[in-house]
Design a protein around this motif. Structure first.
Motif, PDB file in Angstrom:
ATOM      1  N   PHE A   1      37.095  48.576  45.106  1.00  0.00           N
ATOM      2  CA  PHE A   1      35.798  48.882  44.575  1.00  0.00           C
ATOM      3  C   PHE A   1      35.046  49.775  45.860  1.00  0.00           C
ATOM      4  O   PHE A   1      35.196  49.478  46.931  1.00  0.00           O
ATOM      5  N   SER A   2      34.652  50.932  45.411  1.00  0.00           N
ATOM      6  CA  SER A   2      33.880  51.752  46.599  1.00  0.00           C
ATOM      7  C   SER A   2      32.307  52.030  46.249  1.00  0.00           C
ATOM      8  O   SER A   2      31.978  51.146  45.093  1.00  0.00           O
ATOM      9  N   GLY A   3      31.698  52.688  46.789  1.00  0.00           N
ATOM     10  CA  GLY A   3      30.246  52.724  46.676  1.00  0.00           C
ATOM     11  C   GLY A   3      29.892  53.139  45.260  1.00  0.00           C
ATOM     12  O   GLY A   3      28.652  53.089  44.932  1.00  0.00           O
ATOM     13  N   ILE A   4      30.782  53.790  44.535  1.00  0.00           N
ATOM     14  CA  ILE A   4      30.562  53.910  42.837  1.00  0.00           C
ATOM     15  C   ILE A   4      29.889  52.875  42.364  1.00  0.00           C
ATOM     16  O   ILE A   4      28.916  52.993  41.499  1.00  0.00           O
TER      17      ILE A   4
ATOM     18  N   ALA B   1      33.973  44.748  38.049  1.00  0.00           N
ATOM     19  CA  ALA B   1      33.782  43.913  39.264  1.00  0.00           C
ATOM     20  C   ALA B   1      33.676  42.532  39.113  1.00  0.00           C
ATOM     21  O   ALA B   1      34.061  41.763  39.821  1.00  0.00           O
ATOM     22  N   LYS B   2      32.921  42.066  38.140  1.00  0.00           N
ATOM     23  CA  LYS B   2      32.743  40.772  37.929  1.00  0.00           C
ATOM     24  C   LYS B   2      33.931  39.862  37.688  1.00  0.00           C
ATOM     25  O   LYS B   2      33.907  38.781  37.876  1.00  0.00           O
ATOM     26  N   LYS B   3      34.745  40.662  37.009  1.00  0.00           N
ATOM     27  CA  LYS B   3      36.086  40.031  36.131  1.00  0.00           C
ATOM     28  C   LYS B   3      37.087  39.827  37.183  1.00  0.00           C
ATOM     29  O   LYS B   3      38.261  39.055  36.774  1.00  0.00           O
ATOM     30  N   ILE B   4      37.318  40.666  38.188  1.00  0.00           N
ATOM     31  CA  ILE B   4      38.632  40.841  38.979  1.00  0.00           C
ATOM     32  C   ILE B   4      38.810  39.394  39.719  1.00  0.00           C
ATOM     33  O   ILE B   4      37.874  38.857  40.312  1.00  0.00           O
ATOM     34  N   PRO B   5      40.101  38.707  39.551  1.00  0.00           N
ATOM     35  CA  PRO B   5      40.145  37.752  40.300  1.00  0.00           C
ATOM     36  C   PRO B   5      40.043  37.481  41.771  1.00  0.00           C
ATOM     37  O   PRO B   5      40.241  38.516  42.375  1.00  0.00           O
ATOM     38  N   ASN B   6      39.772  36.449  42.454  1.00  0.00           N
ATOM     39  CA  ASN B   6      39.160  36.419  43.727  1.00  0.00           C
ATOM     40  C   ASN B   6      40.617  36.985  44.710  1.00  0.00           C
ATOM     41  O   ASN B   6      40.252  37.487  45.758  1.00  0.00           O
ATOM     42  N   ASP B   7      41.601  36.708  44.104  1.00  0.00           N
ATOM     43  CA  ASP B   7      42.985  37.122  45.094  1.00  0.00           C
ATOM     44  C   ASP B   7      43.371  38.477  44.731  1.00  0.00           C
ATOM     45  O   ASP B   7      44.370  38.831  45.541  1.00  0.00           O
ATOM     46  N   ARG B   8      42.698  39.531  44.235  1.00  0.00           N
ATOM     47  CA  ARG B   8      43.103  40.661  43.778  1.00  0.00           C
ATOM     48  C   ARG B   8      41.999  41.737  44.033  1.00  0.00           C
ATOM     49  O   ARG B   8      42.196  43.018  43.544  1.00  0.00           O
ATOM     50  N   ILE B   9      40.765  41.520  44.641  1.00  0.00           N
ATOM     51  CA  ILE B   9      39.822  42.216  45.040  1.00  0.00           C
ATOM     52  C   ILE B   9      39.788  42.882  46.074  1.00  0.00           C
ATOM     53  O   ILE B   9      39.949  42.121  47.146  1.00  0.00           O
ATOM     54  N   LEU B  10      39.474  44.225  46.460  1.00  0.00           N
ATOM     55  CA  LEU B  10      39.305  44.784  47.806  1.00  0.00           C
ATOM     56  C   LEU B  10      38.197  45.794  47.909  1.00  0.00           C
ATOM     57  O   LEU B  10      37.699  45.928  46.585  1.00  0.00           O
ATOM     58  N   VAL B  11      37.472  45.884  48.931  1.00  0.00           N
ATOM     59  CA  VAL B  11      36.455  46.927  49.050  1.00  0.00           C
ATOM     60  C   VAL B  11      36.977  48.029  49.824  1.00  0.00           C
ATOM     61  O   VAL B  11      37.788  47.909  50.979  1.00  0.00           O
ATOM     62  N   GLU B  12      36.227  49.325  49.619  1.00  0.00           N
ATOM     63  CA  GLU B  12      36.441  50.394  50.537  1.00  0.00           C
ATOM     64  C   GLU B  12      35.369  51.367  50.766  1.00  0.00           C
ATOM     65  O   GLU B  12      34.319  50.942  49.910  1.00  0.00           O
TER      66      GLU B  12
END
Length: 262
Positions: free
Chosen positions: A177-180, A193-204
């Motif tokens: 997920f980005s600033g969008i 973003a609320k649903k993505i599993p803890n072990d599969r989420i990144l930020v950029e």
């Protein structure tokens, strides 16, 4: 102190002047706890540049690939070139590649051929893929299913719906997920973003593009990945420290070649 990684930034595209250079921009980010930066390749022209930036900074790694919007009026991407280009020190992934049928639906055949070639390079090398996808949900997922990569990759700057995210997750991909996600009209994306599993989420950041609120309209900087992380952490009901640790661990799991020398 909790550290973050900017998992997708275009450091070669930052607008620099006499008072601010890349070294100072990176130092500002480090001071806010951003410990690592992934500089993204988008064309044959910038492959050397992103590799040079990574070589000059111990906490920068890079990718090499051809963006789907960089194919117009250019020679087709050749597998031999791509394999040679990604076989360099500090190149940890392939891309960004993918499909963009929002801006250039007329080049879909060239985009698909390039995307499939990048996925073949991933199959041959074991390196993960950084994927751009816009208004091409079904075709993107179909191509990823056919590729059936063991090491998968990431759908960066995700802007699609939960159904696409779930299909990508089922194939082993990560979602970034980005600033969008901070934009006023991004309610659907916030639900994803609320649903993505803890072990599969990144930020950029996707720097210098798409600065998060409250910097929207300004040039996006790697330091702003902290604003994205703080926003998504609050959205998910997590502490910033916990979320930062998870996303950093996810980055190193996805990109195992991105090892920092202490």
């Amino acid at each position: 102190m909790s550290y973050l990684v900017d998992s997708h930034c275009h450091l070669d595209c930052l607008k620099l002047d006499d008072t601010e250079n890349l070294a100072s921009i990176l130092e500002q980010a480090r001071a806010k706890g951003i410990k690592h930066f992934l500089s993204i390749g988008v064309s044959k022209d910038n492959a050397e540049t992103v590799c040079a930036i990574a070589a000059a900074h111990s906490d920068v790694h890079c990718t090499v690939g051809i963006h789907p919007l960089d194919l117009m009026d250019k020679e087709p991407v050749m597998l031999d070139w791509l394999l040679q280009a990604i076989d360099r020190p500090k190149v940890v992934a392939i891309g960004e590649t993918g499909l963009d049928l929002y801006y250039q639906p007329e080049t879909v055949k060239a985009q698909q051929a390039s995307f499939e070639l990048h996925l073949e390079a991933a199959r041959l090398t074991g390196k993960p893929v950084v994927i751009h996808t816009r208004q091409a949900r079904a075709l993107t997922i179909d191509i990823l299913k056919q590729a059936n990569l063991r090491q998968a990759g990431v759908l960066h700057c995700f802007t699609e719906d939960w159904e696409m995210a779930k299909q990508a997750l089922d194939l082993g991909y990560y979602i970034s997920f980005s600033g969008i996600v901070t934009f006023r009209n991004a309610d659907t994306l916030r639900d994803v973003a609320k649903k993505i599993p803890n072990d599969r989420i990144l930020v950029e950041t996707d720097s210098p593009y798409l600065a998060p609120v409250p910097y929207r309209g300004q040039s996006n900087l790697p330091i702003y990945v902290k604003d994205v992380a703080e926003f998504v952490a609050q959205l998910r009901g997590e502490s910033f420290e916990s979320f930062a640790e998870k996303t950093t661990n996810n980055f190193y799991r996805l990109f195992p070649l991105a090892k920092l020398i202490s």
